[in-house]
Design an enzyme around this catalytic site. Structure first.
Site, PDB file in Angstrom:
ATOM      1  N   VAL A   1      -3.446  -7.012  -1.464  1.00 47.34           N
ATOM      2  CA  VAL A   1      -2.924  -7.997  -0.328  1.00 47.34           C
ATOM      3  C   VAL A   1      -4.042  -9.008   0.182  1.00 47.34           C
ATOM      4  O   VAL A   1      -3.385  -9.988   0.826  1.00 47.34           O
ATOM      5  CB  VAL A   1      -2.111  -6.908   0.779  1.00 47.34           C
ATOM      6  CG1 VAL A   1      -1.082  -6.426   0.220  1.00 47.34           C
ATOM      7  CG2 VAL A   1      -3.417  -6.217   1.510  1.00 47.34           C
TER       8      VAL A   1
ATOM      9  N   SER B   1      -1.872   1.268  14.869  1.00 48.54           N
ATOM     10  CA  SER B   1      -2.337   2.521  15.148  1.00 48.54           C
ATOM     11  C   SER B   1      -2.605   2.675  16.625  1.00 48.54           C
ATOM     12  O   SER B   1      -2.877   1.928  17.348  1.00 48.54           O
ATOM     13  CB  SER B   1      -3.745   2.523  14.321  1.00 48.54           C
ATOM     14  OG  SER B   1      -4.381   3.684  14.750  1.00 48.54           O
TER      15      SER B   1
ATOM     16  N   LYS C   1      -5.999  -3.817  14.327  1.00 41.98           N
ATOM     17  CA  LYS C   1      -4.743  -2.813  14.823  1.00 41.98           C
ATOM     18  C   LYS C   1      -4.436  -3.492  15.960  1.00 41.98           C
ATOM     19  O   LYS C   1      -3.095  -3.505  16.337  1.00 41.98           O
ATOM     20  CB  LYS C   1      -5.043  -1.470  14.751  1.00 41.98           C
ATOM     21  CG  LYS C   1      -5.305  -0.769  13.284  1.00 41.98           C
ATOM     22  CD  LYS C   1      -4.055  -1.070  12.588  1.00 41.98           C
ATOM     23  CE  LYS C   1      -4.370  -0.660  11.033  1.00 41.98           C
ATOM     24  NZ  LYS C   1      -3.290  -1.055  10.156  1.00 41.98           N
TER      25      LYS C   1
ATOM     26  N   GLY D   1       0.941  -1.053   0.232  1.00 41.87           N
ATOM     27  CA  GLY D   1       0.017  -0.076  -0.057  1.00 41.87           C
ATOM     28  C   GLY D   1       0.890   1.263  -0.043  1.00 41.87           C
ATOM     29  O   GLY D   1       0.506   2.045   0.845  1.00 41.87           O
TER      30      GLY D   1
ATOM     31  N   SER E   1       1.226   3.317  -2.705  1.00 43.73           N
ATOM     32  CA  SER E   1       0.992   4.402  -3.843  1.00 43.73           C
ATOM     33  C   SER E   1       0.438   5.751  -3.270  1.00 43.73           C
ATOM     34  O   SER E   1       0.661   6.671  -3.884  1.00 43.73           O
ATOM     35  CB  SER E   1      -0.303   3.789  -4.730  1.00 43.73           C
ATOM     36  OG  SER E   1      -1.369   3.341  -3.961  1.00 43.73           O
ATOM     37  N   ARG E   2       0.222   5.771  -2.087  1.00 48.75           N
ATOM     38  CA  ARG E   2      -0.303   6.791  -1.619  1.00 48.75           C
ATOM     39  C   ARG E   2      -0.045   6.949  -0.102  1.00 48.75           C
ATOM     40  O   ARG E   2       0.354   5.914   0.641  1.00 48.75           O
ATOM     41  CB  ARG E   2      -1.903   7.030  -1.441  1.00 48.75           C
ATOM     42  CG  ARG E   2      -2.463   7.131  -2.984  1.00 48.75           C
ATOM     43  CD  ARG E   2      -3.990   7.166  -2.943  1.00 48.75           C
ATOM     44  NE  ARG E   2      -4.578   6.122  -2.846  1.00 48.75           N
ATOM     45  CZ  ARG E   2      -5.545   5.714  -1.536  1.00 48.75           C
ATOM     46  NH1 ARG E   2      -5.761   6.831  -0.926  1.00 48.75           N
ATOM     47  NH2 ARG E   2      -5.880   4.500  -1.432  1.00 48.75           N
TER      48      ARG E   2
ATOM     49  N   TYR F   1     -11.687  -1.762  12.684  1.00 50.43           N
ATOM     50  CA  TYR F   1     -10.518  -1.188  12.508  1.00 50.43           C
ATOM     51  C   TYR F   1      -9.561  -1.496  13.562  1.00 50.43           C
ATOM     52  O   TYR F   1      -8.421  -1.834  13.741  1.00 50.43           O
ATOM     53  CB  TYR F   1     -10.377   0.000  12.109  1.00 50.43           C
ATOM     54  CG  TYR F   1      -9.263   0.661  11.669  1.00 50.43           C
ATOM     55  CD1 TYR F   1      -8.482   0.710  10.693  1.00 50.43           C
ATOM     56  CD2 TYR F   1      -8.625   1.784  12.673  1.00 50.43           C
ATOM     57  CE1 TYR F   1      -7.427   1.169  10.496  1.00 50.43           C
ATOM     58  CE2 TYR F   1      -7.399   2.517  12.342  1.00 50.43           C
ATOM     59  CZ  TYR F   1      -6.924   2.147  11.294  1.00 50.43           C
ATOM     60  OH  TYR F   1      -5.594   2.748  10.960  1.00 50.43           O
TER      61      TYR F   1
ATOM     62  N   ASN G   1       2.065  -2.190   5.633  1.00 54.56           N
ATOM     63  CA  ASN G   1       1.479  -1.115   5.890  1.00 54.56           C
ATOM     64  C   ASN G   1      -0.194  -0.827   5.032  1.00 54.56           C
ATOM     65  O   ASN G   1      -0.988  -0.143   5.711  1.00 54.56           O
ATOM     66  CB  ASN G   1       2.066   0.117   5.028  1.00 54.56           C
ATOM     67  CG  ASN G   1       1.345   1.553   4.852  1.00 54.56           C
ATOM     68  OD1 ASN G   1       1.417   2.129   5.668  1.00 54.56           O
ATOM     69  ND2 ASN G   1       0.841   1.645   3.597  1.00 54.56           N
TER      70      ASN G   1
HETATM   71  P1  NAP Z   1      -4.145   5.949   2.713  1.00 53.01           P
HETATM   72  O1  NAP Z   1      -3.853   7.233   2.520  1.00 53.01           O
HETATM   73  O2  NAP Z   1      -5.896   5.544   2.438  1.00 53.01           O
HETATM   74  O3  NAP Z   1      -3.619   4.742   1.672  1.00 53.01           O
HETATM   75  C1  NAP Z   1      -3.947   3.419   1.681  1.00 53.01           C
HETATM   76  C2  NAP Z   1      -2.969   2.656   1.036  1.00 53.01           C
HETATM   77  O4  NAP Z   1      -2.935   1.266   1.106  1.00 53.01           O
HETATM   78  C3  NAP Z   1      -2.851   2.934  -0.754  1.00 53.01           C
HETATM   79  O5  NAP Z   1      -1.593   3.016  -1.164  1.00 53.01           O
HETATM   80  C4  NAP Z   1      -3.774   2.016  -1.151  1.00 53.01           C
HETATM   81  O6  NAP Z   1      -3.702   1.465  -2.533  1.00 53.01           O
HETATM   82  C5  NAP Z   1      -3.266   0.731  -0.152  1.00 53.01           C
HETATM   83  N1  NAP Z   1      -4.107  -0.450  -0.106  1.00 53.01           N
HETATM   84  C6  NAP Z   1      -5.387  -0.347   0.463  1.00 53.01           C
HETATM   85  N2  NAP Z   1      -6.090  -1.588   0.286  1.00 53.01           N
HETATM   86  C7  NAP Z   1      -5.191  -2.321  -0.334  1.00 53.01           C
HETATM   87  C8  NAP Z   1      -5.114  -3.757  -0.557  1.00 53.01           C
HETATM   88  N3  NAP Z   1      -6.209  -4.540  -0.430  1.00 53.01           N
HETATM   89  N4  NAP Z   1      -3.858  -4.192  -1.372  1.00 53.01           N
HETATM   90  C9  NAP Z   1      -2.951  -3.451  -1.441  1.00 53.01           C
HETATM   91  N5  NAP Z   1      -2.810  -2.039  -1.214  1.00 53.01           N
HETATM   92  C10 NAP Z   1      -4.039  -1.661  -0.532  1.00 53.01           C
HETATM   93  O7  NAP Z   1      -4.195   5.151   4.218  1.00 53.01           O
HETATM   94  P2  NAP Z   1      -2.727   5.663   5.249  1.00 53.01           P
HETATM   95  O8  NAP Z   1      -3.411   6.720   6.029  1.00 53.01           O
HETATM   96  O9  NAP Z   1      -1.738   5.918   4.139  1.00 53.01           O
HETATM   97  O10 NAP Z   1      -2.521   4.656   6.087  1.00 53.01           O
HETATM   98  C11 NAP Z   1      -1.816   3.474   6.001  1.00 53.01           C
HETATM   99  C12 NAP Z   1      -1.541   2.477   6.949  1.00 53.01           C
HETATM  100  O11 NAP Z   1      -1.399   3.494   8.140  1.00 53.01           O
HETATM  101  C13 NAP Z   1      -2.690   1.788   7.215  1.00 53.01           C
HETATM  102  O12 NAP Z   1      -2.251   0.641   7.658  1.00 53.01           O
HETATM  103  C14 NAP Z   1      -3.428   2.536   8.146  1.00 53.01           C
HETATM  104  O13 NAP Z   1      -4.328   1.622   9.042  1.00 53.01           O
HETATM  105  C15 NAP Z   1      -2.269   3.101   9.112  1.00 53.01           C
HETATM  106  N6  NAP Z   1      -2.584   4.220   9.981  1.00 53.01           N
HETATM  107  C16 NAP Z   1      -3.171   5.409   9.159  1.00 53.01           C
HETATM  108  C17 NAP Z   1      -3.305   6.736  10.342  1.00 53.01           C
HETATM  109  C18 NAP Z   1      -3.892   7.720   9.670  1.00 53.01           C
HETATM  110  O14 NAP Z   1      -4.293   8.718  10.369  1.00 53.01           O
HETATM  111  N7  NAP Z   1      -3.852   8.060   8.280  1.00 53.01           N
HETATM  112  C19 NAP Z   1      -2.950   6.592  11.543  1.00 53.01           C
HETATM  113  C20 NAP Z   1      -2.344   5.304  11.851  1.00 53.01           C
HETATM  114  C21 NAP Z   1      -2.262   4.127  11.380  1.00 53.01           C
HETATM  115  P3  NAP Z   1      -4.587   1.908  -3.774  1.00 53.01           P
HETATM  116  O15 NAP Z   1      -4.009   3.385  -3.857  1.00 53.01           O
HETATM  117  O16 NAP Z   1      -4.124   1.220  -5.041  1.00 53.01           O
HETATM  118  O17 NAP Z   1      -5.995   2.121  -3.311  1.00 53.01           O
END
Ligand code: NAP
Length: 246
Positions: free
Chosen positions: A63, A141, A158, A11, A13-14, A154, A89
């Protein structure tokens, strides 16, 4: 610092994953940028790494699907031979009050956030174990530590990563490879954008450092865990949440 290491960031890409991929690339790793559907963004991430002199490839794969992860691993083996550092991730949210949450909402989040971790770790366990600098890094998280209104599915995934990480730390220990969790607080990404502004303000009020994390705040910690400097640290949760209590 990470020269001759191959790192897969699921994950990436973003968001946080992309920040981690770029940071690892900047420090010399060969990076695999995995994505599910954002092909253009994944190639932009690869370009960004290469622009800074790094090496990277983009590999599509959901994944949550074991077969897709197996195919992705074959592609990575063809390109780089092995994976030394696996950063689990990729994650999603499907937020609802528990009473309104359907079994489908529950399963979707479990399948990506825990099923995806199983699939990637299972397919790459031998690689990480065999590497002189093997690292399993799971992105959890603060919500796994504290729970959060509307996130029963969620939060469960986590928290689940804590038990998974400690167990894998024990099972990898004889080889010298490590398993750790990084538990971010609330980070400025698309995932946070989905949270209504009123709720974002309430969260902000609970953060002593009085700001959300940037992707770079988290990427630097992952780079440390991926490096040789963390060799004697395993089974740990590194919390980066601006001082939120839990
Ligand atoms: P995000 O901006 O929504 O990006 C999610 C990424 O995961 C994207 O690259 C997406 O790919 C990929 N993804 C989603 N489902 C997938 C799958 N089934 N197979 C492969 N790739 C997949 O999320 P983020 O905020 O960066 O979060 C990343 C991680 O950090 C997550 O595990 C999240 O729980 C954790 N986290 C986030 C926060 C927060 O506040 N943002 C806080 C704590 C923990 P596509 O672009 O192709 O859809």
């Amino acid at each position: 610092m990470l020269e001759e290491q191959t790192c897969l960031v699921t994950g990436s890409s973003r968001g946080i994953g992309r920040g981690i991929a770029e940071e690892l690339g900047r420090h010399g790793a060969d990076v695999v940028v995995n994505y599910r559907s954002s092909e253009g963004a994944a190639h932009e991430a690869v370009d960004a790494i290469e622009d800074e002199g790094g090496t990277a490839i983009a590999v599509q794969g959901n994944v949550a699907e074991y077969d897709e992860v197996q195919a992705m691993c074959e592609e990575i083996h063809d390109a780089f031979g092995r994976v030394d550092v696996l950063v689990n991730n990729a994650g999603i949210t499907v937020d609802k009050k528990f009473q309104n949450m359907t079994r489908e909402d529950w399963d979707r989040v479990i399948q990506v956030n825990l099923g995806g971790v199983f699939n990637c770790t299972h397919c790459l366990f031998d690689d990480v174990k065999a590497s002189d600098t093997g690292r399993l890094i799971n992105i959890s998280s603060v919500v796994g530590q504290q729970g959060n209104y509307g996130q029963a599915n969620y939060a469960t995934t986590k928290s689940g990563l804590f038990g998974f990480t400690r167990t894998l730390a024990l099972e990898l220990a004889a080889s010298g490879s490590t398993a750790n969790c990084v538990a971010p607080g609330f980070v400025e990404t698309d995932m946070l954008e989905e949270v209504p502004e009123r709720v974002q303000q309430k969260i902000l009020d609970r953060i002593p450092l009085n700001r959300f994390a940037t992707v770079d705040d988290i990427a630097g910690i992952v780079r440390f865990v991926a490096s040789k400097d963390s060799s004697y640290m395993t089974g740990q949760i590194l919390a980066a949440n601006g001082g939120m209590e839990w």
